[in-house]
Structure formats: C-alpha cells, structure tokens
Design a protein around this motif. Structure first.
Motif, PDB file in Angstrom:
ATOM      1  N   ILE A  51      -6.112   1.484   4.437  1.00  0.00           N
ATOM      2  CA  ILE A  51      -6.537   1.636   5.543  1.00  0.00           C
ATOM      3  C   ILE A  51      -8.053   1.914   5.822  1.00  0.00           C
ATOM      4  N   ARG A 104      -8.670   8.408  12.844  1.00  0.00           N
ATOM      5  CA  ARG A 104      -7.923   7.571  11.550  1.00  0.00           C
ATOM      6  C   ARG A 104      -6.885   9.101  11.457  1.00  0.00           C
ATOM      7  N   GLN A 123      -6.720  12.114   6.152  1.00  0.00           N
ATOM      8  CA  GLN A 123      -6.807  11.505   4.578  1.00  0.00           C
ATOM      9  C   GLN A 123      -5.261  12.026   3.937  1.00  0.00           C
ATOM     10  N   GLU A 128      -3.050   9.549   5.455  1.00  0.00           N
ATOM     11  CA  GLU A 128      -3.049   7.983   5.232  1.00  0.00           C
ATOM     12  C   GLU A 128      -3.045   7.669   3.920  1.00  0.00           C
ATOM     13  N   ARG A 188       0.699   7.051   3.497  1.00  0.00           N
ATOM     14  CA  ARG A 188       1.380   6.101   3.623  1.00  0.00           C
ATOM     15  C   ARG A 188       0.911   5.091   2.900  1.00  0.00           C
ATOM     16  N   LEU A 222     -12.415   6.251   0.844  1.00  0.00           N
ATOM     17  CA  LEU A 222     -11.438   5.328   0.883  1.00  0.00           C
ATOM     18  C   LEU A 222     -11.047   4.772  -0.698  1.00  0.00           C
TER      19      LEU A 222
END
Length: 385
Positions: free
Chosen positions: A102, A108, A111, A114, A117, A171
């Motif tokens: 990430i 981006r 979240q 993200e 994924r 993150l």
C-alpha cells in the motif's frame, strides 16, 4: 508437519531480507541458530513449527529484489559474504511471493479497497502454498503517531469509514485489519499503531486470532530492561538515565523525521518508569548518521544514589547490527504466534512481551521475569487441549 506462512510487511527491507536469508541458512545447516530463543532447550517441547516449515512472502512498495538486497547486506557485513549465493534459491522463491504494498499519498482510492487487495494476497498465498496458517509481521518503517478518531473504538463505524475517501487508519493498521479479516494472526515488530486500536482488538477476538507487539527490543532497551531490575532489586535510587542512539541505514533515515522519532522515543522510554516505579530525569536522543550504514551505537549514562546518599554513575555502550539482532526475533515470533493460533489463543499475546519495548496488554517489563513468563506460557500451550 504444520506449514506456516510468514508474511512480511516491508518484505525487501534489511530486516526482512536478513530473516529470509538467515532462515535459509539455518534450514540448510550452514550456520547455527544463534540469537533464536525458540531454538534453546527451554522451548524444546513446545511443539513449534520447525524452521523448514516456514514459507515466506510479503508486501513492499518497491526496492531491489531479495537476491540483490542480500548481496548488499553481505557487502555491508550484515550476512556472511558467501551466504547469498548459497541460498539464492530460497531468496528467489520468497521474492516470487512479494506483492505490491500500500502506497501513501493521494489517488489511492478507499482504504477498504486497499485492505481487500491485501486480503486477497494473503488468502491466495495461504491457498496456493497449502499453508495451515499465515502469520503477518510488520517490519516496515516506523510511522508517525496517528490522530485518534472515534471510529477506532467501534468496529462497525470503522468498517463504514473505510469505504470513504479519508484516511481513517494509518497504513500499519490497514495491514492489521486486512490480516485479521483474512484469518491471520498479526505481529507489530515496530512502534507503529498497527493492531493497537480497540476496534481491531475486538475484531481479533471475534475472529479467534492472536496478535502481538509492539516495537521489538534489540539493543539499548534490551540492556535497560536487564539492568533496571538490578537497581530496583538492590534498592539503589536511579536519579537519571539518558541515552544517545546513532543510527545509519533506512531506520536512521526514517527516525530522523521528528514525528516518526517521537513514536520510537516514547516506546523506548516506557519500560524504565514501569520497572523502577517512578519517572527519572533524562531522555533518549536519536541521531541519523548515514555513514554508519546498517549499524547502530547506543551510549547510556545513568546516575544513581546509594547508601547514605552517595552519588554514583554507570555508563554503557552498545554497538550492533540492527538487522542481525532483529531477524532471529522475527523467526521466534512467527513460530510462537503460529503455535498460539494452533492452540486456540486469541487477543493480545501478553507473554510475548519479552520481545517488545511496549508490550500490548501491559504487564511486566523486566527482562528476566518476562523470559520466565514466556517460557512457562509457551510450554503450557495446548496442555489442556
């Protein structure tokens, strides 16, 4: 034989590269397992997954392939000069399992996207490689402290917020959330926020998953947690404890940022007050010295008071290679966390505080007491099952 995936966040960093290189060397019998606590007699009957049962993968946002990284570390003296060539096959195998991580910055997406994924990467790794379980370990760079938000305390609110455009999680916590959603135990090797949020703790317990952290102690703090109990046990009054850390490499560069440095210093200073029972004067300073490369030096100055008020001092210097100190701990944590998961443990693994500056769930900070608790806990896993 139980097969365990070890998924490293920051998979091409110095620590991760040393982990994969070192594990391959130990499996091949090229080198003895110096520094691996779980390879000592006190853990012989715990039923840990053997080192040759570990399969490596991970996320990273870039960097050179593991073979090249290992060669760089060999030139820096972190691993033996001829070792990368001897374990090229293992490095290439692990490199094939590294996925794009990430990235920060705008554009981006949510979240949620993200995290989904990352979840897909973890599930695919587990299924393709026929693994019994996967332990996710964050060995990426330290993050700055993250602002506390109301969503951090409520799993349902967190789920809703992750669908929006805002960064509701740092993150490290996105990775922790994804790991838990994928059914993977999670370990915070750094002082980043990671899994240490009420909503993620609740998620871990609901999913029946253990987690551990935070901020592995590999040098100065390791010495502090061995020495401070001595002062307390002998009723010697510590008045000040100051330390200066000189760091090269990526860790030093990251901690040169004042915000990231504050996360590290807060973690490093927490144990001392807990062991002594009071705060003392002095603090920890961290300086980035690029010329030191993969090496670090810590110098500490302690003033204390003895019988009849006589003032005395202690000084020590610790010089070492952070990656070489950290790598065996990553292997220990992967094996112990996998065994805890197998035994049905969930929530914070407080007995693993032996490895950390800021143990999740609190508890003892003195190194010797932490070790005895770790050994007793590990040997009790699955006894009543």
């Amino acid at each position: 034989m139980m097969r365990v995936g070890v998924w490293l966040v920051g998979a091409r960093g110095s620590v991760a590269t040393t982990v994969v290189t070192g594990a391959a060397a130990l499996r091949s019998g090229l080198l003895p397992p110096v520094g691996c606590v779980t390879e000592t007699p006190g853990f012989a009957g715990v039923g840990l997954p053997p080192l040759d049962a570990l399969v490596f993968g991970g996320h990273d946002i870039g960097g050179s392939p593991l073979v090249e990284r290992a060669e760089e570390l060999a030139r820096a003296g972190v691993v033996p000069a001829l070792l990368p060539a001897a374990v090229t096959g293992a490095l290439t195998e692990a490199e094939a399992e590294i996925r794009p991580g990430i990235g920060g910055g705008p554009g981006r997406g949510s979240q949620r996207g993200e995290a989904e994924r990352v979840i897909g990467d973890l599930v695919s790794f587990r299924e393709r490689r026929g693994l019994d379980r996967v332990v996710v370990i964050n060995v990426a760079s330290t993050e700055p402290p993250f602002e506390v938000r109301p969503e951090h305390a409520d799993p349902a609110a967190l789920e809703r917020a992750m669908d929006g455009p805002e960064e509701v999680l740092p993150l490290s916590s996105v990775y922790a959330y994804a790991a838990l959603r994928a059914g993977c135990p999670y370990v915070d090797f750094t002082p980043s926020t990671g899994v240490r949020l009420p909503a993620l703790d609740e998620l871990a317990r609901a999913e029946g998953l253990p987690y551990a952290g935070s901020d592995a102690k590999t040098g100065e703090t390791l010495v502090k947690t061995a020495l401070a109990p001595m002062f307390a046990a002998r009723a010697l009054a510590v008045r000040s404890w100051s330390g200066t850390n000189l760091l090269g490499g990526g860790d030093g560069e990251t901690l040169a940022d004042p915000a990231a440095g504050e996360s590290k210093k807060a973690s490093k200073d927490r144990a001392l007050a807990a062991i002594l029972g009071h705060r003392v004067e002095g603090e920890t300073h961290i300086d980035h010295v690029p010329d030191m490369g993969e090496w670090k030096t810590a110098w500490d100055h302690v003033t204390f008071e003895g019988f009849l008020g006589v003032r005395m001092t202690l000084q020590f210097t610790w010089q070492g290679c952070d990656s070489a100190l950290a790598a065996p701990l990553v292997l220990d944590l992967a094996r112990l966390t996998a065994r805890a998961h197998e035994a049905g443990e969930s929530g914070p693994l407080t007995a693993l505080g032996f490895f950390f500056k800021d143990p999740v769930g609190g508890g003892e900070h003195g190194l010797d007491a932490q070790y005895e608790r770790l050994r007793a806990w590990a040997n009790g896993l699955g006894v009543s099952a």
